[in-house]
Each structure stands twice: as structure tokens, then as C-alpha cells.
Design a protein around this motif. Sequence first.
Motif, short mmCIF file in Angstrom:
data_model
loop_
_atom_site.label_atom_id
_atom_site.label_comp_id
_atom_site.label_asym_id
_atom_site.label_seq_id
_atom_site.Cartn_x
_atom_site.Cartn_y
_atom_site.Cartn_z
N LYS A 274 0.84 -1.20 0.00
CA LYS A 274 0.00 0.00 0.00
C LYS A 274 0.87 1.25 0.00
O LYS A 274 1.81 1.38 0.79
CB LYS A 274 -0.91 0.00 1.23
CG LYS A 274 -1.84 1.21 1.30
CD LYS A 274 -2.75 1.12 2.52
CE LYS A 274 -3.65 2.35 2.60
NZ LYS A 274 -4.55 2.29 3.78
N GLY A 275 0.61 2.17 -0.94
CA GLY A 275 1.36 3.41 -1.03
C GLY A 275 2.48 3.39 -2.05
O GLY A 275 2.97 4.45 -2.46
N GLU A 276 2.92 2.20 -2.50
CA GLU A 276 3.98 2.13 -3.51
C GLU A 276 3.42 2.54 -4.87
O GLU A 276 2.24 2.35 -5.16
CB GLU A 276 4.57 0.72 -3.58
CG GLU A 276 5.47 0.37 -2.42
CD GLU A 276 6.25 -0.90 -2.70
OE1 GLU A 276 7.38 -0.80 -3.24
OE2 GLU A 276 5.72 -1.99 -2.40
N GLN A 277 4.31 3.07 -5.73
CA GLN A 277 3.88 3.62 -7.00
C GLN A 277 4.54 2.93 -8.18
O GLN A 277 5.62 2.36 -8.08
CB GLN A 277 4.21 5.13 -7.07
CG GLN A 277 3.34 6.01 -6.21
CD GLN A 277 3.60 7.48 -6.50
OE1 GLN A 277 4.68 7.86 -6.93
NE2 GLN A 277 2.59 8.31 -6.27
N VAL A 278 3.82 3.02 -9.31
CA VAL A 278 4.40 2.71 -10.62
C VAL A 278 4.46 4.02 -11.37
O VAL A 278 3.46 4.75 -11.46
CB VAL A 278 3.51 1.70 -11.39
CG1 VAL A 278 4.05 1.51 -12.80
CG2 VAL A 278 3.46 0.38 -10.66
N HIS A 279 5.62 4.38 -11.94
CA HIS A 279 5.77 5.64 -12.66
C HIS A 279 5.90 5.37 -14.15
O HIS A 279 6.44 4.36 -14.58
CB HIS A 279 7.00 6.40 -12.16
CG HIS A 279 6.87 6.89 -10.76
ND1 HIS A 279 6.23 8.06 -10.43
CD2 HIS A 279 7.27 6.33 -9.59
CE1 HIS A 279 6.26 8.22 -9.12
NE2 HIS A 279 6.88 7.18 -8.58
N PHE A 280 5.38 6.32 -14.93
CA PHE A 280 5.44 6.20 -16.38
C PHE A 280 6.08 7.46 -16.96
O PHE A 280 6.07 8.52 -16.34
CB PHE A 280 4.02 6.07 -16.97
CG PHE A 280 3.22 4.98 -16.34
CD1 PHE A 280 3.33 3.68 -16.80
CD2 PHE A 280 2.35 5.24 -15.30
CE1 PHE A 280 2.59 2.67 -16.22
CE2 PHE A 280 1.60 4.24 -14.72
CZ PHE A 280 1.72 2.95 -15.18
N GLY A 281 6.54 7.34 -18.17
CA GLY A 281 7.00 8.52 -18.90
C GLY A 281 8.49 8.67 -19.00
O GLY A 281 8.96 9.53 -19.73
N GLY A 282 9.28 7.89 -18.29
CA GLY A 282 10.73 8.00 -18.40
C GLY A 282 11.21 7.51 -19.75
O GLY A 282 10.69 6.55 -20.31
N GLU A 283 12.27 8.14 -20.28
CA GLU A 283 12.71 7.82 -21.62
C GLU A 283 13.25 6.40 -21.75
O GLU A 283 13.11 5.75 -22.78
CB GLU A 283 13.81 8.81 -22.06
CG GLU A 283 13.28 10.23 -22.27
CD GLU A 283 14.37 11.14 -22.79
OE1 GLU A 283 15.45 10.62 -23.17
OE2 GLU A 283 14.16 12.36 -22.81
N HIS A 284 13.91 5.91 -20.69
CA HIS A 284 14.59 4.61 -20.80
C HIS A 284 13.88 3.50 -20.03
O HIS A 284 14.41 2.40 -19.91
CB HIS A 284 16.03 4.76 -20.30
CG HIS A 284 16.80 5.84 -21.01
ND1 HIS A 284 17.12 5.76 -22.35
CD2 HIS A 284 17.27 7.04 -20.57
CE1 HIS A 284 17.77 6.86 -22.71
NE2 HIS A 284 17.88 7.64 -21.65
N GLU A 285 12.71 3.79 -19.50
CA GLU A 285 12.00 2.78 -18.73
C GLU A 285 11.40 1.72 -19.65
O GLU A 285 10.93 2.02 -20.74
CB GLU A 285 10.87 3.42 -17.92
CG GLU A 285 11.35 4.26 -16.75
CD GLU A 285 10.18 4.84 -15.96
OE1 GLU A 285 9.05 4.44 -16.26
OE2 GLU A 285 10.41 5.66 -15.08
N LEU A 286 11.44 0.48 -19.20
CA LEU A 286 10.71 -0.56 -19.91
C LEU A 286 9.22 -0.30 -19.75
O LEU A 286 8.78 0.18 -18.72
CB LEU A 286 11.07 -1.94 -19.34
CG LEU A 286 12.48 -2.45 -19.62
CD1 LEU A 286 12.71 -3.77 -18.91
CD2 LEU A 286 12.70 -2.62 -21.12
N ARG A 287 8.47 -0.63 -20.78
CA ARG A 287 7.04 -0.35 -20.74
C ARG A 287 6.28 -1.67 -20.68
O ARG A 287 6.65 -2.66 -21.31
CB ARG A 287 6.62 0.47 -21.96
CG ARG A 287 7.47 1.73 -22.12
CD ARG A 287 6.86 2.68 -23.12
NE ARG A 287 7.78 3.78 -23.39
CZ ARG A 287 7.98 4.79 -22.57
NH1 ARG A 287 7.33 4.85 -21.43
NH2 ARG A 287 8.83 5.75 -22.88
N TYR A 288 5.19 -1.64 -19.92
CA TYR A 288 4.41 -2.85 -19.71
C TYR A 288 2.92 -2.54 -19.84
O TYR A 288 2.47 -1.40 -19.66
CB TYR A 288 4.63 -3.41 -18.29
CG TYR A 288 6.06 -3.79 -17.98
CD1 TYR A 288 6.55 -5.05 -18.31
CD2 TYR A 288 6.90 -2.88 -17.33
CE1 TYR A 288 7.86 -5.40 -18.00
CE2 TYR A 288 8.21 -3.22 -17.03
CZ TYR A 288 8.69 -4.49 -17.37
OH TYR A 288 9.98 -4.83 -17.07
#
Length: 621
Positions: A41-55
Motif C-alpha cells: 500500500k502506497g507504492e507507486q508505478v511511474h510512467f513517462g521515463g525515456e529509458h524505462e521498460l514499458r508494460y
Amino acid sequence: MSQTLIPNIRDFLASIDPFDKLPKELQRKIACCINITYLAKGEQVHFGGEHELRYLYVIRTGSMEQRKHNGMLRAKLGAEDLFGFTFLDESQTELQEGYSATAIENTLLYLIPHSDLLSLLEEYPDFAEHFASNVQVRLHSALDVVWSDSEKGVFVKKVSEVASNKIVVVDSSTPIREVAREIMDVCSPTAVIKENGEIIGLVTDRDMTKRVIVAGLDINRPVKEIMTPHPLTVAPSDLVLKASSMMMQNNVRSLPVVDGSNVVGVITTTHLVRNNKIQAVFLIEKIKYANTISDLTALTSERQAIFEALVEGQVSADITGHVMTMIMDSYNRRLLQMAEDHFGEPPCDYAWIVAGSHARNEVHMLSDQDNAIILSDDATTEDRAYFRELAEWVCNALDACAFPLCTGKFMAMNPKWCMPLKVWKASYSKWVSNPEYDSLLNVTVFLETRWLHGKESFNTELQKHLFDSIQKSHVFLSSLVRDSVSVNPPLGIFNSLVLEKSGENSKTLNIKRYAINLLVDLARIYGLSSGSETAETMARYNHAYEHKLLSEDMLKNVQGAFQFLTQIRLSQQLMALKEGRVPDNNIDPNSFGSFERKHLKDAFRIIADLQEYTKLKFTRE
């Protein structure tokens, strides 16, 4: 990942939308790609970074809350929900802006790498639409028409299956005598008239009787002189529903079936009666010749049968709305004719107008009455007493025919809504210039009106006055915008969370108040801003797009959301009728599978985005 988990994961995927629509082999391949992660609870998933793997994320257990970077709620998601579609497309605006997803309870996620998913969809292109990044494409997949196997009568047939190939085609200069002989020889009720290879008119056997025999016309005159010009036509591939709607709306009994420039047949009311088991198409004909209120109330079951056939056959909501509107129009017109016979000839000119869903051609089984009377400016006190009696008689008769009285009393039987034209104009001017709550409510109810009976020019003149008044007002449109964004769609709906907390509907969502009405209200704003004269919701959005007030992407999003939501409402009404319950606008989200819940959330998010865009656009302007 342990291979022993793959069968369990595949079974889970096979139970939820859209994986349940995939072949088993593709389900297995996707299951093999999955990564598993656990969020406290409270942990996040972040999006939008240039080098992040996408799922693409699938929630197995728990729940997530999505927020944009400005803190606005994007959606709340529960078990079996998916997110991450947006990032399948590098061009999506939100990819640059990003958003965050936070676990609001301990959550188990399945992660499907985008690269693996895209590769698999290249192998199985027929299923790619279910994973489209554009929400309108996913919504469209939910609206694909698949006819039910049960008998729906003639509605779902093609014109070519019903029409007769016995047709007479003659040149415009052919003598009436020869055309009459051909009609008899071929046993066709209709002759199509051509000139220079183009269809220019139509003559029926009834026309021969009325326009030739009764009128004593010379039968050697060219048939062009007695034809009905500019005839309506249908194509062989058109649904019979379209043909029947055209016949009812335009009061014609025959339609030529045309393939290109060739006349290949004719479809008539006789064909439809013979082929339609419930004869639903001809309810309007029966209404037209009903002589008493009892005769009309006896037709209620046939009206319901039409509605059920349309919805069960998954006919689009807009066509269903048009057909049900034509039926309601027919009840109104016939009752007005009967009322005039009962009370005597009207003492002055008047117009009977309708408003709300009736005016927008969006009638369904819950539509109540919204109507009014515009009187001639020379109407006397005695004249107004006549129309009050007439209106009360008609409104109560409509109620007896299962078109309920308006709870807000926006009906012609209310003296407030039975006024001379000059009083209507003065009222509109006051409402528009000072749009306080009551005034705004009055004007929004009568912002879309449609003439139905009497002197049509009264309504045309009143509508022109309304639009002129709005154009001169500096406050009306902004008041309309504030009102349209005062109610928000239920972005937080997930699992068993619902909106209504009390009363009989304690565990339901009012889809009219929290979704459909919001799109209707916003359509008014865009219709007025673009100068649209139509009252229909989607026609207003289309007009706004043509005048560059909406982007193509926005238009498609709204179109998909409106179609899906109205289809859901109609399906819920059908279910209630089948179960012997009184239909309403309250739906239980827990009665839906993951398929409906996902698309509802897509639709709610579209509405919220449109509200935000509208507020910013019109506040700025």
C-alpha cells in the motif's frame, strides 16, 4: 518465472476481457511473457521515463489509483483491470506528460512487456484492436454488431431478402395509359420514372386512382405529370430497418431498390407485413388509424416488442432512438388530432413542440414527456382556456399510453409552458440574460425543441430568437459551462464501490446522471458555440469538429463513449423488461464482467477529459 505458474496465469487471463477473446495458444504465449510484482500500500508505478521498460499491467488482486502530474484523478482500478494501453503508442500525449499509479491497498500485478505483446500481436493481427492504445478503438470493439440467433423479425434482414423484383421502369414521356397497363401486367404497385438515365420520380397504383381517374385526367398525357418527384430509394444491402424507418418518417408505402443507377426491385409495406412476425414496423400505421385512447393503450406491448427486437439485435443506439422517437411522434400527433376532434377546431394558430430526449431523437423506454404549446400572439383568455384543456387531455392520454408525465412539470398542461409566441420570446430573453439556477434549468430544458403539430413557423421563429439572444449574451455560455462540469463522472468506481448511498438504489450507479447527461450537456455547449441548428447530441459534436472546436481524436473518443453508454442503458432496460421489472437508469456495476467495467471506465475518463478541456477552453475565451 516458474513454469508451474503458467497454467494458473493462463486460466486467469482466459477469464477476463480482452484476453478471453484470444485463441488459447496466444493466451499461453502471453502468459509465458508475464513478470509478477507485488506493491505494498502506497507504492507507486511511474510512467513517462525515456529509458524505462514499458508494460501492460494486469491487476490480479488489490487496487490502484491513477493520477496525472497535476494531481487530478485519472482512474481507480481494481482486480481484473488493465492499465498501460496509452504507452503502447509513442505518439500519445500522456507519454510525454506521464502519470503515476499508486497502490491503495496491497496489490499483485502481472506485467506484460510491451515489446513482447506487440510482437505477438504481429503474429495475430486480428486481435490487435483489443489492445489498441486509442480508447475509441477499444470502445468500438465493444460495439461490433453481432446479431443474436433468436428471431428478430424483419428488422435485421437486408432489403434484398425482402424486396420484390417485380418492378416497372419507364421513361418520363411514356403515356399514363401505357404505364398503367405495365403496372397491371407485372403486378407491381409501383413504376419508377427515369429521364436521361436518372431516376426522377415514382408513380403508384394509388396515384393512378387519385391523380388520374378521380381527377379525370387525359390518360394519354405523359406520366411525368402525375409522378411524385425526387423519390426516396434504398440499396439492396441496406437493413430493412432503414427502409421501414424511411417509410414511416415520410409516410410512403413504396421504395425503389437501387443498385448504382439500376432499379433492381421495390420494397413495400405489404412485403414488410408478410415478412415481419410481430409486424412491429407497422405500429405507426396502426397508431395513425386508432380511434380511441383505449385503442392506443392496447398498442403498448407492440411498442415494447419493437424496443426489445432492436436492442436484442444490437441495433445501434442512435437508430433505436430514431425508431422509438418516430413511434412517440405518432402517438403525439394522433392524440392531438383526436383532441381537436373532441374539443372542436382550435380558436387560433398554435404549435405543439417537444423537448429533451424527444426533441433530440433519442427516445428510449424511460423517456417521459417534455412538451409545450406556442400560441399565436392574438390568443385571448378564452383561447388559452381551450388549449389548457386540450393539453391536459393529451398529456394524460400520453401517460395512459406509457409515456410518463414529466416529474418537473415541463409539459403543455402546465400554464407556464402554454404561452403566446411573444411571451415565450420575452421568457427566453430573461433566462439567457440572467441565467440563475431556475432560469438556466428552464432554458436548458427548452434549449432543444422540435415542432410536431400545428404552425411550424412559430417554433422556427422562437428558435431563431433564442440563438440570437445567446449570441448577444456575455454570461450565458459561461453559466452553461459551469453547470455542465458541476457533476463529475465516477472515475473512482471499481470493485464494489458505488455512488448511490441510500434509498432503493443503494448499490447502483445512475448512468443517466453521472454519464449520459454529462455528454448531452457538453454537446449543447459545442453545438451553440459552433452555430449548430440540430438538437441531436452526436450531430452537435460533429458540427463542432467541422468548425475546429474539437480535434478528430476528441470527436472519436466522445462518439465511442456516447455509443457505448447509451447501448449499456438500453441493454439494462431490456434486461429489466425481460425480468418483469420497471426499467430505470440505475445499474449495478457488480453485475458486469470485466469487459463492461473496463469500457465504462474508459468512457468515464473520456467525459472527465472533455469536461476539463471545455472548462479551460471556454474560461480562457
